[in-house]
Design an enzyme around this catalytic site. Structure first.
Site, PDB file in Angstrom:
ATOM      1  N   GLY A  36      16.690 -19.969 -23.108  1.00  0.00           N
ATOM      2  CA  GLY A  36      17.878 -19.283 -22.379  1.00  0.00           C
ATOM      3  C   GLY A  36      19.240 -19.858 -22.816  1.00  0.00           C
ATOM      4  CE1 TYR A 149       4.934 -15.153 -23.921  1.00  0.00           C
ATOM      5  CE2 TYR A 149       4.517 -12.824 -25.211  1.00  0.00           C
ATOM      6  CZ  TYR A 149       5.173 -13.844 -24.126  1.00  0.00           C
ATOM      7  OH  TYR A 149       6.100 -13.641 -23.254  1.00  0.00           O
TER       8      TYR A 149
END
Ligand code: UDP
Length: 326
Positions: A36, A149
């Site tokens: 982020g 993932y």
């Protein structure tokens, strides 16, 4: 009402933060800024009801304290992007599995509603397109890091549903399909920001493989609306939902659309997968959401079509490229 957004400084999280604040809901953002960016929430600083902490969700005491103050938790903190996963598999697995363990354990003490962010990647190589939430997951060998993932997110889903079954901890699991919009960075290899940046800077548009693989791109604003509808629907608890836009396009056609919409003179080049990612990399040929379930429960319908999405991304990236040059 107060919401906690782990990963709230990420692309989807920061759009969700905007929307919640617009609706008068106070928010705490917890983000370690690993993927982020503080720029994504810069505009929220000083806004009534907005607080943020730069720390990791793995800091259990802090996470417990923030959950205690919240009415609902949106757990977005995760390692994302296929490129990152292939390059840093240890971090992917640890962050995605342990972070979710901490959040569910702490939330379950007072049974705070938790929205777990999963991914369409969990469908893996399945050919049963469009993908329904109750379909089989088809993953590849453990030596192919890409699947770490999907597997880590599938474990998150199992754990969330187990907490609901065994401890009556309210959870909603959402599987986000390829989501795009402003603020998404190309740094982690996502195709739309990559192509747009390449087109705007005159670099070649890098289409991986033969470009016949397809994806469906949903606008982040539509995804946020879907999320808000779901948390207001008690019957959503204990369930898994696809969120996306079924409009499908091949990567070669996407490159051509981006080139046309930007009036770019960039060329389009094909890059073999083993150069783009790693030797033996397996891509999924098609990934299309079946959104019948969320449509039936909360009336969700995507509203922004691909060309309009691309125009918005192009406008956003043009202004950030200009800002960098100033
Ligand atoms: N891709 C591409 N060029 C790029 C980045 C990605 O052709 O510069 C392809 C990638 O191989 C995949 C699709 O675009 O087939 C979507 O990739 P992305 O990483 O955005 O999301 P994924 O669907 O793989 O999670």
């Amino acid at each position: 009402m107060r919401a906690l957004l782990t990963g709230g400084a990420g692309f989807v999280g920061s759009h969700l933060a905007d929307s919640l604040l617009d609706r008068g809901i106070s928010i705490d953002v917890l983000d370690d800024l690993s993927t982020g960016s503080i720029e994504n929430i810069q505009h929220l600083k000083g806004r009534a009801g907005f607080r943020y902490v730069i720390d990791t969700v793995m800091n259990e005491r802090l996470t417990a304290e923030l959950i205690d103050q919240a009415d609902v938790v949106f757990h977005l903190a995760a390692a994302v992007g296929v490129k990152l996963i292939v390059e840093a598999p240890v971090r992917t697995i640890e962050t995605n599995v342990h972070g979710t363990e901490v959040v569910l354990k702490q939330a379950s003490k007072k049974r705070k509603l938790v929205v777990i962010f999963s991914t369409s990647e969990v469908y893996g190589k399945s050919a049963s397109v469009p993908f329904r939430e109750d379909a089989d997951l088809v993953l590849g060998a453990t030596s192919m890091h890409r699947w770490a993932y999907a597997c880590s997110k599938a474990i998150d889903e199992f754990l969330a549903l187990a907490y609901w079954k065994e401890r009556k901890q309210p959870v909603i699991v959402v599987r986000l399909f390829n989501t795009v919009g402003s603020r998404q960075t190309g740094r982690y290899g996502m195709v739309v920001p990559n192509f747009v940046q390449q087109a705007l800077t005159g670099a070649p548009l890098t289409v991986y493989g033969d470009g016949r693989q397809s994806r469906c791109f949903g606008y982040v604003g539509d995804v946020v609306n879907a999320l808000i509808r779901l948390v207001h629907e008690p019957r959503a608890v204990g369930q898994v939902f696809n969120i996306g836009n079924p409009e499908e396009i091949s990567m070669l056609d996407l490159a051509k659309r981006v080139k046309a919409l930007t009036a770019s003179t960039s060329e389009i080049v094909l890059v073999p997968y083993d150069q783009a990612y790693e030797a033996g990399f397996e891509d999924m040929p098609r990934r299309v959401p079946d959104i019948g379930k969320i449509r039936a429960l909360v009336g969700f319908e995507p509203t922004v079509k691909l060309d309009e999405i691309l125009l918005r991304v192009i406008a956003d990236m043009r202004s950030s490229i200009l800002a960098q040059r100033v």
